[in-house]
Design a protein around this motif. Structure first.
Motif, PDB file in Angstrom:
ATOM      1  N   GLN A  50       0.832  -1.205   0.000  1.00  0.00           N
ATOM      2  CA  GLN A  50       0.000   0.000   0.000  1.00  0.00           C
ATOM      3  C   GLN A  50       0.870   1.260   0.000  1.00  0.00           C
ATOM      4  OE1 GLN A  50      -3.608   0.365  -0.053  1.00  0.00           O
ATOM      5  NE2 GLN A  50      -2.699   2.309  -0.689  1.00  0.00           N
ATOM      6  N   ALA A  51       1.952   1.241   0.770  1.00  0.00           N
ATOM      7  CA  ALA A  51       2.858   2.388   0.828  1.00  0.00           C
ATOM      8  C   ALA A  51       3.533   2.617  -0.521  1.00  0.00           C
ATOM      9  CB  ALA A  51       3.905   2.168   1.919  1.00  0.00           C
ATOM     10  N   GLU A  52       3.935   1.526  -1.190  1.00  0.00           N
ATOM     11  CA  GLU A  52       4.587   1.662  -2.495  1.00  0.00           C
ATOM     12  C   GLU A  52       3.600   2.163  -3.550  1.00  0.00           C
ATOM     13  OE1 GLU A  52       7.843  -0.773  -5.204  1.00  0.00           O
ATOM     14  OE2 GLU A  52       6.889  -1.723  -3.480  1.00  0.00           O
ATOM     15  N   LEU A  53       2.358   1.676  -3.471  1.00  0.00           N
ATOM     16  CA  LEU A  53       1.333   2.182  -4.383  1.00  0.00           C
ATOM     17  C   LEU A  53       1.121   3.677  -4.176  1.00  0.00           C
ATOM     18  CD1 LEU A  53      -1.445  -0.589  -4.326  1.00  0.00           C
ATOM     19  CD2 LEU A  53      -0.200   0.232  -6.335  1.00  0.00           C
ATOM     20  N   GLY A  54       1.066   4.083  -2.932  1.00  0.00           N
ATOM     21  CA  GLY A  54       0.888   5.498  -2.635  1.00  0.00           C
ATOM     22  C   GLY A  54       2.025   6.334  -3.176  1.00  0.00           C
ATOM     23  N   PHE A  55       3.239   5.806  -3.085  1.00  0.00           N
ATOM     24  CA  PHE A  55       4.414   6.522  -3.591  1.00  0.00           C
ATOM     25  C   PHE A  55       4.304   6.748  -5.101  1.00  0.00           C
ATOM     26  CE2 PHE A  55       8.526   6.026  -5.754  1.00  0.00           C
ATOM     27  CZ  PHE A  55       9.189   7.143  -5.277  1.00  0.00           C
ATOM     28  N   TYR A  56       3.997   5.691  -5.844  1.00  0.00           N
ATOM     29  CA  TYR A  56       3.908   5.807  -7.303  1.00  0.00           C
ATOM     30  C   TYR A  56       2.706   6.646  -7.730  1.00  0.00           C
ATOM     31  CZ  TYR A  56       7.663   2.461  -8.137  1.00  0.00           C
ATOM     32  OH  TYR A  56       8.885   1.838  -8.201  1.00  0.00           O
ATOM     33  N   GLU A  57       1.577   6.498  -7.007  1.00  0.00           N
ATOM     34  CA  GLU A  57       0.402   7.282  -7.360  1.00  0.00           C
ATOM     35  C   GLU A  57       0.664   8.774  -7.182  1.00  0.00           C
ATOM     36  OE1 GLU A  57      -3.221   4.125  -6.341  1.00  0.00           O
ATOM     37  OE2 GLU A  57      -2.435   5.455  -4.779  1.00  0.00           O
ATOM     38  N   THR A  58       1.363   9.125  -6.121  1.00  0.00           N
ATOM     39  CA  THR A  58       1.703  10.530  -5.883  1.00  0.00           C
ATOM     40  C   THR A  58       2.660  11.040  -6.955  1.00  0.00           C
ATOM     41  OG1 THR A  58       1.433  10.269  -3.496  1.00  0.00           O
ATOM     42  CG2 THR A  58       2.729  12.154  -4.249  1.00  0.00           C
ATOM     43  N   LYS A  59       3.620  10.198  -7.319  1.00  0.00           N
ATOM     44  CA  LYS A  59       4.625  10.605  -8.301  1.00  0.00           C
ATOM     45  C   LYS A  59       4.013  10.758  -9.691  1.00  0.00           C
ATOM     46  CE  LYS A  59       9.283   9.362  -9.786  1.00  0.00           C
ATOM     47  NZ  LYS A  59      10.389   8.385  -9.620  1.00  0.00           N
ATOM     48  N   ILE A  60       3.083   9.852 -10.032  1.00  0.00           N
ATOM     49  CA  ILE A  60       2.515   9.860 -11.380  1.00  0.00           C
ATOM     50  C   ILE A  60       1.388  10.881 -11.522  1.00  0.00           C
ATOM     51  CG2 ILE A  60       1.199   8.441 -13.034  1.00  0.00           C
ATOM     52  CD1 ILE A  60       2.830   6.051 -12.063  1.00  0.00           C
ATOM     53  N   SER A  61       0.708  11.163 -10.432  1.00  0.00           N
ATOM     54  CA  SER A  61      -0.449  12.066 -10.506  1.00  0.00           C
ATOM     55  C   SER A  61      -0.078  13.455 -11.015  1.00  0.00           C
ATOM     56  CB  SER A  61      -1.105  12.218  -9.135  1.00  0.00           C
ATOM     57  OG  SER A  61      -0.187  12.791  -8.211  1.00  0.00           O
ATOM     58  N   GLY A  62       1.161  13.861 -10.890  1.00  0.00           N
ATOM     59  CA  GLY A  62       1.589  15.181 -11.381  1.00  0.00           C
ATOM     60  C   GLY A  62       1.942  15.186 -12.847  1.00  0.00           C
TER      61      GLY A  62
END
Length: 217
Positions: A112-124
């Motif tokens: 879940q933490a890794e998903l959150g990391f990539y989602e935050t990075k890609i959302s921009g």
């Protein structure tokens, strides 16, 4: 079976101050060591003889408790945690999975933490969508990770939550069983079921020996 043992004990102790209203489960392991006045015949011998004559169906009582040996041998329990699934008739004891549940929960949190990391990075980055990706760059690899792992994590969490709920229900049922039999609530499952397992094995062996003696005589 327990009622029969209790009644037999009180009959044998009639006229003494040893009659009782109940007995602890560890008493089951001592029946073969408790002798009559002659010092030869044990309470277990009396019990086998009584059951053979009046209640032979009780001699196979362990068939109603599947996986009893597994429950008795399983010692990797955390302090009041047990994985036992009790039903009205059966006892199922999965092999010592308390630690595994903790490890699985930790792994799911890491995902879940890794998903959150990539989602935050890609959302921009509006151009980096999940619909059309390759794995040529770390960013695109992250998008692929999200595409694959997000549905997996959703399903894994559902399964884990269901197992955890069953786990908690099992703890309550085991605690209720200890209370019902007036046992110490700190009794570990492998200790509790070891008494029953030992008794079941002793009954089986003693019954076979009595049958052989009956044939020989």
């Amino acid at each position: 079976m327990l009622k029969t043992i209790w009644s037999l004990g009180n009959v044998l102790n009639r006229g003494t101050n040893l009659s009782s209203k109940a007995f602890k489960f560890d008493t089951l392991t001592k029946l073969g060591d408790t002798k009559g006045k002659d010092g030869k015949v044990s309470v277990l011998d009396y019990l086998i003889d009584l059951l053979n004559k009046q209640k032979p169906e009780l001699l196979k009582f362990e068939a109603e408790i599947p996986n009893l040996d597994a429950a008795a041998k399983c010692k990797s329990w955390q302090s009041k945690t047990t994985i036992l699934i009790l039903t009205t008739v059966h006892l199922v004891a999965p092999e010592c999975i308390a630690d595994e549940l903790s490890k699985i929960e930790t792994t799911l949190r890491l995902i879940q933490a890794e998903l959150g990391f990539y989602e935050t990075k890609i959302s921009g980055d509006k151009e980096n969508t999940l619909a059309n990706i390759t794995i040529n760059t770390p960013e695109e690899g992250g998008a692929q990770f999200i595409k694959v792992m997000k549905p997996f994590l959703d399903e894994a969490n559902k399964v884990f939550n269901a197992v955890q709920s069953e786990y908690k229900q099992a703890l309550l049922r085991y605690s209720d069983a200890l209370s019902f039999y007036a046992e110490d609530l700190d009794t570990k499952p492998h200790q509790f079921f070891a008494h029953v397992s030992h008794f079941a094995s002793t009954i089986k062996v003693s019954h076979l020996e009595s049958c052989v003696e009956g044939v020989d005589s």
